[in-house]
Design an enzyme around this catalytic site. Sequence first.
Site, PDB file in Angstrom:
ATOM      1  N   ASP A 138      -1.302   1.248  -4.644  1.00  0.00           N
ATOM      2  CA  ASP A 138      -2.086  -0.047  -4.741  1.00  0.00           C
ATOM      3  C   ASP A 138      -3.759   0.364  -5.168  1.00  0.00           C
ATOM      4  O   ASP A 138      -4.582  -0.181  -5.316  1.00  0.00           O
ATOM      5  CB  ASP A 138      -2.274  -1.138  -3.882  1.00  0.00           C
ATOM      6  CG  ASP A 138      -3.085  -0.693  -2.366  1.00  0.00           C
ATOM      7  OD1 ASP A 138      -2.643   0.371  -2.174  1.00  0.00           O
ATOM      8  OD2 ASP A 138      -3.626  -1.373  -1.915  1.00  0.00           O
ATOM      9  N   ASP A 167      -2.871   6.113  -3.653  1.00  0.00           N
ATOM     10  CA  ASP A 167      -1.586   5.419  -3.191  1.00  0.00           C
ATOM     11  C   ASP A 167      -1.170   4.267  -4.274  1.00  0.00           C
ATOM     12  O   ASP A 167      -2.041   3.985  -5.221  1.00  0.00           O
ATOM     13  CB  ASP A 167      -1.724   4.837  -1.706  1.00  0.00           C
ATOM     14  CG  ASP A 167      -2.720   3.730  -1.761  1.00  0.00           C
ATOM     15  OD1 ASP A 167      -3.433   3.473  -2.468  1.00  0.00           O
ATOM     16  OD2 ASP A 167      -2.649   2.980  -0.617  1.00  0.00           O
ATOM     17  N   SER A 213       0.862  -1.169   0.086  1.00  0.00           N
ATOM     18  CA  SER A 213      -0.039  -0.031  -0.023  1.00  0.00           C
ATOM     19  C   SER A 213       0.857   1.218   0.064  1.00  0.00           C
ATOM     20  O   SER A 213       1.901   1.362  -0.787  1.00  0.00           O
ATOM     21  CB  SER A 213      -1.003  -0.123   1.236  1.00  0.00           C
ATOM     22  OG  SER A 213      -1.922   0.992   1.253  1.00  0.00           O
ATOM     23  N   ASP A 255      -6.052   1.958  -3.614  1.00  0.00           N
ATOM     24  CA  ASP A 255      -7.311   1.932  -2.796  1.00  0.00           C
ATOM     25  C   ASP A 255      -7.803   3.204  -2.052  1.00  0.00           C
ATOM     26  O   ASP A 255      -8.839   3.289  -1.605  1.00  0.00           O
ATOM     27  CB  ASP A 255      -7.431   0.634  -2.151  1.00  0.00           C
ATOM     28  CG  ASP A 255      -6.176   0.532  -1.081  1.00  0.00           C
ATOM     29  OD1 ASP A 255      -5.225   1.393  -1.123  1.00  0.00           O
ATOM     30  OD2 ASP A 255      -5.845  -0.418  -0.427  1.00  0.00           O
TER      31      ASP A 255
HETATM   32  O1  LIG Z   1      -2.678   0.348   4.005  1.00  0.00           O
HETATM   33  P1  LIG Z   1      -3.974   0.437   3.180  1.00  0.00           P
HETATM   34  O2  LIG Z   1      -4.256   1.182   2.067  1.00  0.00           O
HETATM   35  O3  LIG Z   1      -4.432  -1.298   2.628  1.00  0.00           O
HETATM   36  O4  LIG Z   1      -5.056   0.502   4.323  1.00  0.00           O
HETATM   37  C1  LIG Z   1      -5.018  -0.520   5.332  1.00  0.00           C
HETATM   38  O5  LIG Z   1      -4.529   0.291   6.512  1.00  0.00           O
HETATM   39  C2  LIG Z   1      -5.483   1.149   7.220  1.00  0.00           C
HETATM   40  C3  LIG Z   1      -4.608   1.587   8.338  1.00  0.00           C
HETATM   41  O6  LIG Z   1      -4.586   0.602   9.258  1.00  0.00           O
HETATM   42  P2  LIG Z   1      -3.705   0.776  10.309  1.00  0.00           P
HETATM   43  O7  LIG Z   1      -4.206   1.978  10.988  1.00  0.00           O
HETATM   44  O8  LIG Z   1      -4.054  -0.460  11.178  1.00  0.00           O
HETATM   45  O9  LIG Z   1      -2.280   1.100  10.045  1.00  0.00           O
HETATM   46  C4  LIG Z   1      -6.580   0.741   7.382  1.00  0.00           C
HETATM   47  O10 LIG Z   1      -7.281   1.909   7.619  1.00  0.00           O
HETATM   48  C5  LIG Z   1      -7.305   0.136   6.061  1.00  0.00           C
HETATM   49  O11 LIG Z   1      -8.480  -0.525   6.405  1.00  0.00           O
HETATM   50  C6  LIG Z   1      -6.462  -1.111   5.551  1.00  0.00           C
HETATM   51  O12 LIG Z   1      -7.098  -1.517   4.462  1.00  0.00           O
HETATM   52 MG   LIG Z   2      -3.449   1.177  -0.271  1.00  0.00          MG
END
Ligand SMILES: O=P([O-])(O)O[C@H]1O[C@H](COP(=O)(O)O)[C@@H](O)[C@H](O)[C@H]1O
Ligand SMILES: [Mg+2]
Length: 586
Positions: free
Chosen positions: A317, A315, A157, A319
């Site tokens: 990927d 970002d 990500s 999303d």
């Molecule tokens: O990194 P991504 O874009 O896949 O996003 C991921 O990480 C984010 C932050 O998570 P954390 O606070 O546990 O670091 C989450 O809100 C999200 O649901 C998850 O898919």
């Molecule tokens: Mg992402």
Amino acid sequence: MDERYAKKENVMTWQENYAVWQARPDLPADLQAEMETLAQDDQAAEDAFYQPLSFGTAGMRGIMGAGINRMNIYTVRQATEGLARLMDKRGAKVKARGVVISYDSRHHSQEFAFEAARVLGAHGIKTYVFESLRPTPELSFTVRYLHAFAGIMITASHNPKAYNGYKIYGEDGGQMPPAESDIITNSSRQTDAFVVPVMSVADLKEQDLLTIIGQDIDKAYLDAIKTVTINPTLTEQVGADMTLVYSPLHGTGAQLAGPALKQAGFQHVQMVPEQVEPDGDFPTVELPNPESAQALSMGIDLAKQTDADVVIAVDPDADRMGVAVRQPSGDYQLLTGNQIAAVMLNYLLTALADADNLPANGAVVKSIVSSEFATAIAEHYDVEMFNVLTGFKYIAEKIQRFEDKGDHTFLFGFEESYGYLVKSFTRDKDSIQATVLFAEVAAYYKAQGKTVYDGLQALFEQYGYFVEDTKALTFTGVDGAEKIANLMAKFRDETPVAFGGVDVVKVEDFANQKETTVATGVQHKLSLPKANVLKYWLADGSWVAVRPSGTEPKIKFYVGTKGNTPEAAQAELAAIKATIQEHIDA
Ligand SMILES: O=P([O-])(O)O[C@H]1O[C@H](COP(=O)(O)O)[C@@H](O)[C@H](O)[C@H]1O
Ligand SMILES: [Mg+2]
């Protein structure tokens, strides 16, 4: 980095794990070279070997390199072996349905994707791998579209470039919730990463176990994206006069966002030229994260030259989505994830209500650390708001439940961390959907001679000045994990009585699933699954939450407050943050 409270212990010491690797005669040259460096650095070696990578908020994520706590072909094979064994147990039909695999622009992403296919192939499991990099939301869509049994996305990500990761999807297209990913983790931990059988890519192809996919899927996904647009007349008419700047931040977004915007009527899309090519070094940004102002600065510079209405960045990927909108002064204003969600939700509900299309059982889903602004907007339209733990997988899980029970119509899902979903053909946050909807929101305001920023101000006047902020402290390595645990314990055991001078009235501890009313001491059970999160509700409706990140070595503090004026809200926010800092330092 395990988001969940109970940490699984690795039974071997780091030295023992290290010795196993050191004895391998067949490590690839880059990993072998790194082992030699680690031989001189105990601290680095301990970090690489003290625990196996685990599944957190969004799958497995770690620094690339040698070790069981690192992303490399062995840890990828081991995780995939866990999935393969699960599919073996489920039988031939499941294996024939197969697994869709995609990857982003990071170093080794494509290699890891094919490693996963090779492991699955050795079990006779069919795989569909994209011909070149594709976004996370398209992977989620494709699992559903091909009726596959599972999906794998190789990406870290928005993390720093040293990281990679492994997101795993179930047949509904959502990231697997812990109940399922735990089965895979447990089974993969029982396998020796060095002896996981793999099939050659040539054999996979010959035995029809690997299908390379690409443009047909893109077309199907782009067709589905058309359903995101609510008012095509508006987007075609106003869109024709708008200029949008878009940046994929060296990742996967541009290939689909460009055509998606065009088919919706936005003819003038300018890709930030320095950031449009995929590049795992992310050379123009400190972090490829649209949450960071620096990541959008190049897009804003371009927008200033071309007088663009909106700047959109996603970002690697694709999303998450961040935006900046033009002000009458010619300056560009960044919006937060919560604000972006608020303007999109408001537009969506207004448009549905105006067209008399608002379902009676409509539902919006957000995480417990996201703003109450959206709750106020949903309430205004009599739409129910559901709160889930952090992680879009929990939003996807809700959508599936709505569908199974037939009791709610999903309208919108979001997280403060710049993730949004409109249509359930994707079951993860989808920046392509968000990009198309946000462009429509901008068109809606432009048609009235306004900007999205003006629209946001009007919403503040109507619902109150909601302000939120997040503070994250990074602590790396073994010591860092301990610091994070100690800070969590401190907040849990020595609960502050007030933040910013406003009394705490209710404490929610999601680790023991208890909600305590401070004045009476009365406790209730919380309905969400166990998670290491604390949330404090203050007497005036403001709130504070604290949790360790499940994707990075960080502890995160979230604050949400509301005032009658922007100044009042900002002042309270600052006061609450000061209390948090005092408590950390105490
Ligand atoms: O990194 P991504 O874009 O896949 O996003 C991921 O990480 C984010 C932050 O998570 P954390 O606070 O546990 O670091 C989450 O809100 C999200 O649901 C998850 O898919
Ligand atoms: Mg992402």
